[in-house]
Motif scaffolding. Structure first.
Motif, PDB file in Angstrom:
ATOM      1  N   TRP A  53       0.806  -1.221   0.000  1.00 18.66           N
ATOM      2  CA  TRP A  53       0.000   0.000   0.000  1.00 18.66           C
ATOM      3  C   TRP A  53       0.838   1.270   0.000  1.00 18.66           C
ATOM      4  CZ3 TRP A  53      -4.890  -0.626  -1.318  1.00 18.66           C
ATOM      5  CH2 TRP A  53      -5.438  -1.899  -1.150  1.00 18.66           C
ATOM      6  N   TYR A  55       2.357   3.562  -2.049  1.00 16.67           N
ATOM      7  CA  TYR A  55       2.350   3.883  -3.477  1.00 16.67           C
ATOM      8  C   TYR A  55       3.656   4.571  -3.862  1.00 16.67           C
ATOM      9  CZ  TYR A  55       1.380   6.043  -7.940  1.00 16.67           C
ATOM     10  OH  TYR A  55       1.456   6.417  -9.252  1.00 16.67           O
ATOM     11  N   LYS A  79      -2.069   4.464  -9.558  1.00 16.52           N
ATOM     12  CA  LYS A  79      -2.453   5.724  -8.930  1.00 16.52           C
ATOM     13  C   LYS A  79      -3.950   5.824  -8.645  1.00 16.52           C
ATOM     14  CE  LYS A  79      -0.910  10.397  -8.862  1.00 16.52           C
ATOM     15  NZ  LYS A  79       0.052  11.296  -9.450  1.00 16.52           N
ATOM     16  N   GLU A 105      -3.779  16.291   7.893  1.00 16.51           N
ATOM     17  CA  GLU A 105      -3.783  15.401   6.735  1.00 16.51           C
ATOM     18  C   GLU A 105      -5.205  15.026   6.371  1.00 16.51           C
ATOM     19  OE1 GLU A 105      -0.440  12.505   6.073  1.00 16.51           O
ATOM     20  OE2 GLU A 105      -0.394  12.700   8.244  1.00 16.51           O
ATOM     21  N   ASP A 114      -9.357   5.292  -1.381  1.00 21.41           N
ATOM     22  CA  ASP A 114      -8.168   5.148  -2.228  1.00 21.41           C
ATOM     23  C   ASP A 114      -7.031   4.470  -1.448  1.00 21.41           C
ATOM     24  OD1 ASP A 114      -7.082   7.108  -0.570  1.00 21.41           O
ATOM     25  OD2 ASP A 114      -7.477   8.724  -1.984  1.00 21.41           O
ATOM     26  N   HIS A 115      -5.970   4.172  -2.188  1.00 20.17           N
ATOM     27  CA  HIS A 115      -4.867   3.405  -1.578  1.00 20.17           C
ATOM     28  C   HIS A 115      -4.185   4.165  -0.446  1.00 20.17           C
ATOM     29  CE1 HIS A 115      -2.073   5.862  -3.962  1.00 20.17           C
ATOM     30  NE2 HIS A 115      -2.880   5.642  -5.002  1.00 20.17           N
ATOM     31  N   ARG A 116      -4.177   5.499  -0.529  1.00 17.43           N
ATOM     32  CA  ARG A 116      -3.493   6.284   0.502  1.00 17.43           C
ATOM     33  C   ARG A 116      -4.188   6.116   1.858  1.00 17.43           C
ATOM     34  NH1 ARG A 116      -4.306  11.579   1.932  1.00 17.43           N
ATOM     35  NH2 ARG A 116      -2.539  12.551   2.986  1.00 17.43           N
ATOM     36  N   GLU A 117      -5.517   6.023   1.800  1.00 14.80           N
ATOM     37  CA  GLU A 117      -6.289   5.844   3.036  1.00 14.80           C
ATOM     38  C   GLU A 117      -5.948   4.493   3.690  1.00 14.80           C
ATOM     39  OE1 GLU A 117      -8.241   7.957   4.573  1.00 14.80           O
ATOM     40  OE2 GLU A 117      -9.294   6.634   5.975  1.00 14.80           O
TER      41      GLU A 117
END
Ligand code: FAD
Length: 473
Positions: A53, A55, A79, A105, A114-117
């Motif tokens: 995770w 990225y 992305k 943030e 999304d992947h960032r979460e």
């Protein structure tokens, strides 16, 4: 099948345990081992926790990632990626994947974030359970071997410093989405176009005005073909789910078509599908999955990878001849991954402490062989060994005749582990939500992430979360 004795308190023993990899599996393995009283050292090749995770825009130079000595980029996240399961059922049992505000943030509040979460959730978990205190970052494990009664772990850090340390046990959590598998396409060696594997796909920009063939129509193939279609001239998906004489023209995106599998690729740049259609393509994108790979592990032949079956293993975790000194967390794929990692880790931790016993080596081997025999009798290829089939909820199994209850379902697997190590099994709400979500994933169309009608279930879920008193509601 062999059943381990039920969980009974035996003398508790603290072991010195190495965990390899700090993705979602290693994080919870470290926590469970620590909770059980073991001392844990976790080795992580990267600078931070999160594994897949984390990225990165970086991709490997060899776009098919076939060179054994290449510089490896671990993550395969593109992305635009959002989760393919709703966040509520995706999290660990006692640390719900809810929106946790962080100073300065922004968070993604969507149910399929999304992947960032996801990465931030894993960072929050690491912080909450003080996992980083156990980690040696930027330290790659290069060899694991048994030396007398210990497991010797050799490592090398980013400054080139090598070292070794002996452990009572090693828990392997190195992930299995980094070594690409490729489809076998007749004629591909003389096909002149560009090829990449989804491991090296990040954004669609370089596909502008091109004709692209995407092989594979599961989660990544589905997402990536749609992503590329926003820039490309044409996208042609090759899907195993399409009968060899058919063709899907109306897909919701006017430049995207779905074909059956590829018959052959030719020197003149054409790609011929089994439905007889011919496409002159610039690029082939292989969304064809990954291989299990343990380059550091020396087991004297006691564990092998054969057509993507890691074996022999007892219940996907313990190699009978080496258990419990070596264990694997996270081999099963497609399902409630984080919850599965947690359940498996609880079992490993309790076996290592002596609180729970495994069957004898012979019994574990008999069990593994009986399991492989059942797969074979059902015509299930070896590469699906670690695919936890769920007859009640998984439409991907259409080809496997899953009525035969001999092949274990995900929920049965959780129930078994719960019984072996005396922990709670899957919650009813999680099982129900997963079963709905997996159908949405396969049949819900393009909007499956943003449309739902399970408000009542969600209310129930948040009541359960509230009881955990670990979240700000
Ligand atoms: P990883 O996250 O890959 O972590 C392994 C770690 O081991 C890495 O940090 C790596 O650096 C480290 N490592 C490897 N080798 C060494 C070594 N020799 N020495 C030291 N460290 C090492 N699951 C879901 O639940 N929901 C989703 O929506 C979802 N989407 C996905 C999308 C894609 C494109 C892919 C490929 C998978 C997806 N998954 C999803 C499944 C996902 O794999 C799991 O959720 C999970 O993150 C895997 O965790 P892991 O710890 O097993 O492996």
């Amino acid at each position: 099948m062999t059943q381990p004795p039920r969980s009974t308190p035996i003398t508790s023993r603290a072991c010195h345990v190495a965990v390899i990899g700090l993705g979602a599996a290693g994080l919870v393995a470290a926590r469970e081992l620590h909770r059980e009283g073991h001392t844990v050292i976790a080795f992580e090749r990267e600078k931070q926790v999160g594994g897949l995770w984390v990225y990165t825009d970086r991709v490997e130079q060899d776009s098919l990632s076939q060179e054994p000595d290449r510089d490896i980029v671990h993550s395969s996240i593109y992305k635009s990626l959002r989760t393919n399961l709703p966040r509520e059922c995706m999290g660990y049992s006692d640390f719900p994947f809810v929106i946790r505000p962080r100073d300065g943030e922004s968070r993604d509040p969507r149910r399929y974030p999304d992947h960032r979460e996801v990465m931030m959730y894993l960072q929050d978990f690491s912080k909450e359970f003080k996992i980083e205190e156990m980690v040696r970052f930027e330290t790659e494990v290069v060899r694991v071997e048994k030396v007398e009664e210990k497991w010797r772990v050799r490592y090398r850090n980013s400054r080139g410093v090598s070292g070794e340390e002996n452990f009572d046990a090693v828990v392997v959590c190195n992930g299995h989405f980094t070594e690409p598998r490729l489809a076998n396409i007749p004629g591909i060696d003389s096909w002149p176009g560009k090829q990449i594997h989804s491991h090296n796909y990040r954004i669609p920009d370089s596909f502008k005005d091109q004709v692209v063939v995407v092989i594979g129509s599961q989660s990544s193939g589905n997402d990536i073909s749609k992503d590329i279609a926003t820039m490309a001239k044409e996208v042609h998906v090759s899907s195993k789910a399409i009968a060899s004489n058919s063709y899907v023209e109306h897909t919701g995106q006017k430049n995207l078509r779905i074909h059956p599998t590829i018959y052959r690729a030719c020197e003149d740049g054409s790609v011929v599908f089994r439905n007889g259609r011919v496409v002159y393509a610039d690029v082939i994108v292989h969304c064809t999955g990954y291989k299990y790979h343990f380059p550091f592990l020396e087991t004297n032949g006691n564990v092998n990878v054969d057509d993507n079956r890691v074996g022999p293993l007892y219940k996907h975790i313990f190699p009978p001849a080496l258990a419990p000194g070596i264990s694997f967390i996270g081999l099963p794929f497609m399902g409630l991954q984080f919850f599965l990692f947690e359940m498996q880790s609880k079992w490993v931790a309790s076996v290592l402490s002596g609180r729970v016993k495994l069957p004898s080596e012979d019994k574990m081997m008999e069990d593994a062989i009986a399991f492989y025999g059942k797969l074979e009798a059902l015509g299930i290829p070896k590469r699906y060994t670690h695919f936890l089939t769920d007859p009640r909820g998984n439409p991907m199994l259409g080809t496997f005749n899953p009525q035969d209850a001999a092949v274990i379902s995900q929920s049965d697997y959780f129930n078994d582990i719960a019984e072996y190590c005396g922990c709670s099994s899957i919650e009813s709400w999680r099982e129900r939500q997963y079963n709905v979500a997996i159908k949405k994933l396969f049949f819900g169309g393009d909007s499956y992430r943003d449309q739902w009608d399970d408000d009542q279930l969600i209310e129930e879920v948040y009541q359960e979360f509230d009881k955990l008193k670990m979240i700000e509601m």
